[in-house]
Enzyme design. Sequence first.
Site, short mmCIF file in Angstrom:
data_model
loop_
_atom_site.label_atom_id
_atom_site.label_comp_id
_atom_site.label_asym_id
_atom_site.label_seq_id
_atom_site.Cartn_x
_atom_site.Cartn_y
_atom_site.Cartn_z
N LYS A 24 5.29 -2.13 8.14
CA LYS A 24 6.28 -1.26 7.52
C LYS A 24 7.63 -1.97 7.56
O LYS A 24 8.21 -2.17 8.62
CB LYS A 24 6.37 0.07 8.26
CG LYS A 24 7.42 1.03 7.72
CD LYS A 24 7.40 2.32 8.55
CE LYS A 24 8.48 3.29 8.11
NZ LYS A 24 8.47 4.51 8.94
N ILE A 52 0.81 -1.21 0.00
CA ILE A 52 0.00 0.00 0.00
C ILE A 52 0.85 1.27 0.00
O ILE A 52 0.31 2.37 -0.02
CB ILE A 52 -0.97 0.02 1.20
CG1 ILE A 52 -0.22 -0.11 2.52
CG2 ILE A 52 -2.03 -1.06 1.06
CD1 ILE A 52 -1.12 0.01 3.75
N GLY A 65 8.59 4.14 -0.17
CA GLY A 65 9.33 5.39 -0.07
C GLY A 65 10.81 5.12 0.04
O GLY A 65 11.27 3.99 -0.17
N GLY A 66 11.55 6.14 0.40
CA GLY A 66 13.00 6.04 0.41
C GLY A 66 13.54 5.07 1.44
O GLY A 66 14.67 4.61 1.31
N ASP A 91 8.19 15.62 12.42
CA ASP A 91 7.95 15.53 10.97
C ASP A 91 6.45 15.58 10.68
O ASP A 91 5.93 14.79 9.90
CB ASP A 91 8.56 14.25 10.41
CG ASP A 91 8.67 14.29 8.88
OD1 ASP A 91 8.77 15.41 8.33
OD2 ASP A 91 8.64 13.22 8.25
N VAL A 112 5.41 -0.39 2.78
CA VAL A 112 4.31 -0.65 3.71
C VAL A 112 3.33 -1.61 3.06
O VAL A 112 2.95 -1.43 1.90
CB VAL A 112 3.59 0.64 4.12
CG1 VAL A 112 2.42 0.32 5.06
CG2 VAL A 112 4.55 1.60 4.80
#
Length: 223
Positions: A88, A65, A68-69, A186, A73
């Site tokens: 994750k 789903i 990223g870097g 963040d 996930v």
Amino acid sequence: RAGTCGTDHPLGVDRSMPSVRSPLHSSGTREWSRTRHVTISRRFGVGAIDTGQLIAEHYRLVEQIGSGGTGVVWRAVDERLQRSVAIKQIHIKPSLPEAERDVLRQRAIREARNAARFQHPNAIVVFDITEHGGDPCLVMEYLKSRSLAMVISANGPLPLPQVARIGTQVASALIAAHQAGIVHRDVKPGNVLLDEHGTVKITDFGISRAAGDVTLTETGLIS
């Protein structure tokens, strides 16, 4: 889902992507989908390379789903408790020096520990941390949702009453985190999830700091 330690599509994001093993697909499409998942997983050095695989002997992968870097996930099913979860998988390149690999492992443990320090209806819960194929795996609450970044991208600026409702819920979660001695560091639209009922949850505490934490830094890894 987003952020320095997150994914482009965070936990539970509904991209209406059919399952790799969907019987509605032609054999050619199914083979393309399987190849796509294998390619993505190998790119991130993840041990689990396809849907249907078992993590920690009881988390069954259903679909990817987000990515990223720093990892991938998955939506998965906890076969012991019969509930959906988000897993994750933290990207650790095999080519990295062992010291840097250890930094990433410690970061994953810290993320799980920090997220587990408080429970709040507007924060994604971390249930467990495990390992698969040498990669740390965070097991988290699954929320069928879209990130605020995706909503804004699709719809443009939101009405002020909706903005106020989102802000109130985000602030409530951050207050609870701060009272637990945790600073997220963040908070941004990509780390704010919205479900279809209006519930808002913050996710991705990968670069959060708690009182007493040791700063983990290596080349290209600052948290």
